[in-house]
Design an enzyme around this catalytic site. Sequence first.
Site, mmCIF file in Angstrom:
data_model
loop_
_atom_site.group_PDB
_atom_site.id
_atom_site.type_symbol
_atom_site.label_atom_id
_atom_site.label_comp_id
_atom_site.label_asym_id
_atom_site.label_seq_id
_atom_site.Cartn_x
_atom_site.Cartn_y
_atom_site.Cartn_z
ATOM 1 N N GLY A 57 50.617 30.428 38.589
ATOM 2 C CA GLY A 57 49.472 30.310 37.680
ATOM 3 C C GLY A 57 48.273 31.047 38.234
ATOM 4 O O GLY A 57 48.244 31.442 39.407
ATOM 5 N N ARG B 270 43.286 32.338 41.053
ATOM 6 C CA ARG B 270 41.973 32.947 41.282
ATOM 7 C C ARG B 270 41.656 33.980 40.201
ATOM 8 O O ARG B 270 41.166 35.063 40.472
ATOM 9 C CB ARG B 270 41.896 33.570 42.658
ATOM 10 C CG ARG B 270 42.945 34.616 42.922
ATOM 11 C CD ARG B 270 42.421 35.543 43.959
ATOM 12 N NE ARG B 270 43.452 36.454 44.416
ATOM 13 C CZ ARG B 270 43.238 37.327 45.367
ATOM 14 N NH1 ARG B 270 42.075 37.398 45.952
ATOM 15 N NH2 ARG B 270 44.189 38.137 45.736
ATOM 16 N N ASP C 213 41.043 29.329 47.757
ATOM 17 C CA ASP C 213 39.634 29.126 47.409
ATOM 18 C C ASP C 213 39.262 29.740 46.064
ATOM 19 O O ASP C 213 38.117 29.636 45.620
ATOM 20 C CB ASP C 213 38.724 29.699 48.517
ATOM 21 C CG ASP C 213 38.963 31.187 48.748
ATOM 22 O OD1 ASP C 213 39.773 31.791 48.000
ATOM 23 O OD2 ASP C 213 38.347 31.751 49.667
ATOM 24 N N GLY C 214 40.220 30.400 45.425
ATOM 25 C CA GLY C 214 39.946 30.989 44.119
ATOM 26 C C GLY C 214 39.060 32.220 44.172
ATOM 27 O O GLY C 214 38.629 32.737 43.145
ATOM 28 N N ARG D 229 39.117 42.654 35.290
ATOM 29 C CA ARG D 229 40.366 43.373 35.026
ATOM 30 C C ARG D 229 40.637 43.408 33.521
ATOM 31 O O ARG D 229 40.450 42.413 32.828
ATOM 32 C CB ARG D 229 41.502 42.662 35.762
ATOM 33 C CG ARG D 229 42.861 43.261 35.509
ATOM 34 C CD ARG D 229 43.834 42.902 36.612
ATOM 35 N NE ARG D 229 44.340 41.541 36.516
ATOM 36 C CZ ARG D 229 45.191 41.004 37.406
ATOM 37 N NH1 ARG D 229 45.595 41.715 38.449
ATOM 38 N NH2 ARG D 229 45.615 39.781 37.265
ATOM 39 N N ARG E 61 53.618 37.762 31.798
ATOM 40 C CA ARG E 61 54.499 38.311 32.838
ATOM 41 C C ARG E 61 55.910 37.783 32.676
ATOM 42 O O ARG E 61 56.128 36.796 31.959
ATOM 43 C CB ARG E 61 54.032 37.821 34.231
ATOM 44 C CG ARG E 61 52.592 37.990 34.501
ATOM 45 C CD ARG E 61 52.000 36.711 35.117
ATOM 46 N NE ARG E 61 50.540 36.788 35.117
ATOM 47 C CZ ARG E 61 49.838 37.341 36.080
ATOM 48 N NH1 ARG E 61 50.422 37.769 37.150
ATOM 49 N NH2 ARG E 61 48.537 37.435 35.983
ATOM 50 N N ASP F 35 56.186 37.431 39.053
ATOM 51 C CA ASP F 35 54.881 37.149 38.435
ATOM 52 C C ASP F 35 54.021 38.406 38.405
ATOM 53 O O ASP F 35 52.970 38.418 37.763
ATOM 54 C CB ASP F 35 54.143 36.034 39.197
ATOM 55 C CG ASP F 35 53.911 36.388 40.658
ATOM 56 O OD1 ASP F 35 54.908 36.593 41.361
ATOM 57 O OD2 ASP F 35 52.752 36.474 41.079
ATOM 58 N N ASN F 36 54.463 39.447 39.092
ATOM 59 C CA ASN F 36 53.705 40.698 39.094
ATOM 60 C C ASN F 36 54.377 41.769 38.248
ATOM 61 O O ASN F 36 54.147 42.959 38.446
ATOM 62 C CB ASN F 36 53.514 41.197 40.524
ATOM 63 C CG ASN F 36 52.609 40.273 41.325
ATOM 64 O OD1 ASN F 36 51.833 39.514 40.753
ATOM 65 N ND2 ASN F 36 52.708 40.328 42.635
#
Length: 489
Positions: free
Chosen positions: A94, A97, A129-130, A180, A187, A256-257
């Site tokens: 998920g 970040r 830490d996102g 972005r 994905r 996931d990429n």
Amino acid sequence: MEEMKVKIEIGLNLENSYVNLPKIFYDEQNPTPVDSPKLVILNNPLVKYLGLDVESLKNNEIIEMFAGNSMPEGANPIAQAYAGHQFGHFTMLGDGRAILLGEQITPKGERFDIQLKGPGRTRYSRGGDGRAALGPMLREYIISEAMHALGIPTTRSLAVVTTGESVIRENILPGAILTRIASSHIRVGTFQYAGEYCSHEELKALADYTLKRHFTDNNASENRYLFLLKEVIKRQASLIAKWMHVGFVHGVMNTDNMTISGESIDYGPCAFMDTYDPATVFSSIDRQGRYAYGNQPYIAGWNLTRFAETLLPLLDNNEDKAVEIAQSAISDFTDLYRSYWLSGMRSKLGIFNEETEDQELALELLNIMKENEADYTNTFIALTFDKLSDMELFSTDEFKSWYKKWQNRLDRQQESRDSSYELMRNSNPAVIPRNHRVEEALEAANKGDYSVLERLLDVISKPYAHLPEQKEYAILPKKNCTYRTFCGT
Ligand code: AMP
Ligand code: MG
């Protein structure tokens, strides 16, 4: 959430179709405000393309938006849920970040996700830490824009701001947020999430949404989910071939990429290869070479098989039949990839027509490059400009014999040598963002000097123009040091 929203007159025309999916696919999440954001870089051509108002971008409100301190009207910030195989191991992931603000509808009517990367913690942050550091966000900016200029489908970078806060990694680094832009952030891992954690109806909703968003002409198709599978296979085969043509190593081809749209995504430990070697790996965490340059087509096939598995319940009610359908589609990947690859290699060699021996001709050249540890990009440039005194490789007997074969091959087509060299100029980039140049730009940026970055971005923005000022950027690094990149920072 309401109090954060301000009316920013910047030409944003946001929709939020993703939130119409079942709630299980996302979590509403505002960015966490930051101390004192400052604009590092803004992508002016992309600003225009998206239909944003360039003049109003000069005011501070827009920087507040890129920093996640204020939300534009129409934004519905969410973190998306997805899972994925990381180095072969399945995990729930998920957006840990990243926060999607919404979908910008451009003046041409196209739809693009606008996402902040590094805006603070979300439900999916796990121990993280996102946040993001300036270096890696600028690296993504440079590489994604280089890929775009090379004609390779990719997510793009609209802006980077520093946050005025530090992030703690191995060192203490300046914090930053990247904006972005993507056709979507769906994905293979989004489908894996649906397959693992969602109901049949939810999986179907995701597949239908994806079809509608990315594959418009499928209505007549008898099995629309097979159509989806086949289209994704086709787009990925074409994409990976394009990576191979320019010597790009993604570095973390986790599921996931890998996008469903066919865009390259997630520029972490990626880099362009200098010396040609299929075993090239840059990522510090890829110790087995799983994602080495030469392994990328194989891994793409592996990832697409994971995608096909998630679609099985939609492909046919009979499980055996579904598996048969999926296997048949997946088995096409290798041939599709090979034909895209060969077609691009023909262009790199100035060849217009097709002969069976072309594959051997291309492979033989690559082999000579490998034996002689030749630079991949510069070898093709030397061939393109017939500068055969430039490199050691060209004085070897193997090369001389290959060269004769190649010239004979060019004789066996109607097109003139001039046309061949023109095709080669349009297919062989003069510059790629070489690692030492990227590092040099990031190092200066970390010290607050963005001029090196700006010059690099300018030079790599027209790789097929073959301009005099690009020559300097074709020079290889002094020492052939082993370059390492680090992801997740
Ligand atoms: P990546 O390696 O960028 O594809 O990221 C893999 C997963 O780790 C994704 O779910 C990211 O959202 C998550 N992630 C990476 N860095 C952080 C971070 N600093 N804080 C929270 N999550 C992160
Ligand atoms: Mg990722």
